[in-house]
Design an enzyme around this catalytic site. Structure first.
Site, mmCIF file in Angstrom:
data_model
loop_
_atom_site.group_PDB
_atom_site.id
_atom_site.type_symbol
_atom_site.label_atom_id
_atom_site.label_comp_id
_atom_site.label_asym_id
_atom_site.label_seq_id
_atom_site.Cartn_x
_atom_site.Cartn_y
_atom_site.Cartn_z
ATOM 1 N N LYS A 13 0.635 17.754 -14.614
ATOM 2 C CA LYS A 13 1.926 17.856 -13.922
ATOM 3 C C LYS A 13 1.856 17.331 -12.491
ATOM 4 O O LYS A 13 2.827 16.773 -11.984
ATOM 5 C CB LYS A 13 2.494 19.274 -13.981
ATOM 6 C CG LYS A 13 1.619 20.343 -13.375
ATOM 7 C CD LYS A 13 2.178 21.727 -13.632
ATOM 8 C CE LYS A 13 1.382 22.787 -12.892
ATOM 9 N NZ LYS A 13 -0.074 22.814 -13.264
ATOM 10 N N ARG A 88 4.614 30.519 -9.622
ATOM 11 C CA ARG A 88 3.641 30.855 -10.670
ATOM 12 C C ARG A 88 3.765 32.301 -11.108
ATOM 13 O O ARG A 88 3.029 32.727 -11.998
ATOM 14 C CB ARG A 88 2.226 30.620 -10.153
ATOM 15 C CG ARG A 88 1.644 29.238 -10.465
ATOM 16 C CD ARG A 88 0.288 29.179 -9.819
ATOM 17 N NE ARG A 88 -0.650 28.266 -10.401
ATOM 18 C CZ ARG A 88 -0.898 27.048 -9.940
ATOM 19 N NH1 ARG A 88 -0.204 26.568 -8.948
ATOM 20 N NH2 ARG A 88 -1.833 26.309 -10.488
ATOM 21 N N ARG A 127 -11.711 15.619 -14.673
ATOM 22 C CA ARG A 127 -10.807 15.205 -13.595
ATOM 23 C C ARG A 127 -11.566 14.963 -12.289
ATOM 24 O O ARG A 127 -12.461 15.731 -11.940
ATOM 25 C CB ARG A 127 -9.770 16.315 -13.412
ATOM 26 C CG ARG A 127 -8.779 16.049 -12.322
ATOM 27 C CD ARG A 127 -7.553 16.847 -12.518
ATOM 28 N NE ARG A 127 -7.728 18.261 -12.196
ATOM 29 C CZ ARG A 127 -6.728 19.126 -12.190
ATOM 30 N NH1 ARG A 127 -5.506 18.723 -12.505
ATOM 31 N NH2 ARG A 127 -6.929 20.383 -11.898
ATOM 32 N N ARG A 162 -13.021 19.075 -8.162
ATOM 33 C CA ARG A 162 -12.577 20.318 -7.537
ATOM 34 C C ARG A 162 -13.495 21.462 -7.927
ATOM 35 O O ARG A 162 -13.939 21.546 -9.068
ATOM 36 C CB ARG A 162 -11.145 20.635 -7.995
ATOM 37 C CG ARG A 162 -10.104 19.849 -7.243
ATOM 38 C CD ARG A 162 -8.739 19.965 -7.844
ATOM 39 N NE ARG A 162 -8.336 21.310 -8.224
ATOM 40 C CZ ARG A 162 -7.117 21.621 -8.662
ATOM 41 N NH1 ARG A 162 -6.192 20.687 -8.766
ATOM 42 N NH2 ARG A 162 -6.817 22.860 -8.996
ATOM 43 N N ARG A 173 -8.168 30.413 -14.985
ATOM 44 C CA ARG A 173 -6.854 29.866 -14.626
ATOM 45 C C ARG A 173 -5.941 29.811 -15.856
ATOM 46 O O ARG A 173 -4.738 30.060 -15.743
ATOM 47 C CB ARG A 173 -7.029 28.464 -14.010
ATOM 48 C CG ARG A 173 -7.624 28.536 -12.610
ATOM 49 C CD ARG A 173 -8.252 27.236 -12.176
ATOM 50 N NE ARG A 173 -7.285 26.184 -11.972
ATOM 51 C CZ ARG A 173 -7.595 24.881 -11.958
ATOM 52 N NH1 ARG A 173 -8.833 24.478 -12.144
ATOM 53 N NH2 ARG A 173 -6.647 24.000 -11.764
HETATM 54 P P1 AMP Z 1 -3.230 23.768 -8.596
HETATM 55 O O1 AMP Z 1 -3.706 22.608 -7.805
HETATM 56 O O2 AMP Z 1 -1.726 23.842 -8.694
HETATM 57 O O3 AMP Z 1 -3.907 23.902 -9.933
HETATM 58 O O4 AMP Z 1 -3.650 25.078 -7.755
HETATM 59 C C1 AMP Z 1 -5.013 25.361 -7.494
HETATM 60 C C2 AMP Z 1 -5.180 26.835 -7.153
HETATM 61 O O5 AMP Z 1 -4.413 27.155 -5.974
HETATM 62 C C3 AMP Z 1 -4.681 27.813 -8.217
HETATM 63 O O6 AMP Z 1 -5.629 28.040 -9.246
HETATM 64 C C4 AMP Z 1 -4.436 29.060 -7.367
HETATM 65 O O7 AMP Z 1 -5.655 29.696 -7.024
HETATM 66 C C5 AMP Z 1 -3.852 28.455 -6.088
HETATM 67 N N1 AMP Z 1 -2.372 28.331 -6.167
HETATM 68 C C6 AMP Z 1 -1.642 27.176 -6.142
HETATM 69 N N2 AMP Z 1 -0.332 27.441 -6.232
HETATM 70 C C7 AMP Z 1 -0.227 28.791 -6.328
HETATM 71 C C8 AMP Z 1 0.875 29.684 -6.479
HETATM 72 N N3 AMP Z 1 2.136 29.237 -6.569
HETATM 73 N N4 AMP Z 1 0.593 31.010 -6.550
HETATM 74 C C9 AMP Z 1 -0.654 31.483 -6.462
HETATM 75 N N5 AMP Z 1 -1.738 30.697 -6.346
HETATM 76 C C10 AMP Z 1 -1.527 29.357 -6.280
#
Ligand code: AMP
Length: 217
Positions: A13, A88, A127, A162, A173
């Site tokens: 996404k 989320r 990735r 990452r 996750r």
């Molecule tokens: P992402 O890059 O969107 O996969 O986000 C990486 C990590 O950031 C997630 O696994 C969470 O630990 C944190 N994170 C990102 N967005 C949120 C959110 N809206 N609520 C809580 N944690 C978030």
């Protein structure tokens, strides 16, 4: 267009959001990118968030809602925005709805990217992301390899994996996605905003779906 992209980690996404936002010249708001930048800069929020992120947990709602409020204050979302990775939780979705009503920029649609968990693990562990925080282009060792191994096609900086893209944090996750984030889908279904997309396709095929979903708005 005012959109939110929802889907399991690694579904693509972020790549789709970046591509669509660039083609429409609208804001791309990735809370994951905002947090990773804060961690790199070792800001107070970054220091608070680091452990949650590295272990695959969600950062607390209060922190996230503060971040998103501040982000919308930048005032660059009048022409449209794509929220990527926010909300989320239902609490975040409720706070977002209040905020967007206040600034009169409510969501027009929520794209939900579906993908079986088995696909996710392979995709996410391959990735690679550009280490230049101003670029953050993403690649995949198998599905989207860079022209030169280990280097970003766009800016030439080194690619990195990452810390939360290794199997342990990814499983956590995915668990969080199914237990918490998927709860926001009925929230948006009640508001008639949900459009479902098949995230288990190639990046170009998913982008074609993204564009045709947008054409119906
Ligand atoms: P992402 O890059 O969107 O996969 O986000 C990486 C990590 O950031 C997630 O696994 C969470 O630990 C944190 N994170 C990102 N967005 C949120 C959110 N809206 N609520 C809580 N944690 C978030």
């Amino acid at each position: 267009m005012r959109l939110a992209f929802v889907g399991p980690p690694g579904v693509g996404k972020g790549t789709q959001a970046k591509r669509l936002a660039e083609s429409l010249k609208i804001a791309h708001i990735s809370t994951g990118d905002i947090l990773r930048d804060a961690v790199k800069r070792e800001s107070p929020i970054g220091r608070e968030a680091k452990n949650f992120i590295d272990n695959g947990f969600l950062v607390p709602d209060k922190v996230m809602i503060g971040i998103i409020r501040e982000r919308f204050e930048k005032g660059d979302c009048g022409n449209g925005y794509i929220l990527d990775g926010f909300p989320r939780t239902v609490e975040q979705a409720e706070a977002l709805e209040n905020l967007l009503n206040e600034i009169e920029l409510p969501l027009q649609s929520v794209y939900v990217f579906n993908c079986p968990d088995e696909f996710i693990l392979e995709r996410i562990t391959g990735r690679r992301t550009c280490s230049n925080s101003a670029c953050q282009a993403t690649f995949h060792v198998r599905f989207l390899p860079p022209r030169v191994e280990g280097a970003c096609d766009q800016c030439g900086e080194a690619l990195e994996q990452r810390t939360d893209d290794s199997p342990g944090p990814v499983k956590k996750r995915l668990e969080k996605y199914h237990a918490q984030t998927s709860q926001i889908i009925p929230f948006y279904e009640e508001r008639n905003l949900v459009q479902r997309l098949d995230g288990a396709r190639t990046s170009d095929e998913v982008f074609a779906q993204v564009k045709s979903a947008g054409a119906t708005l």
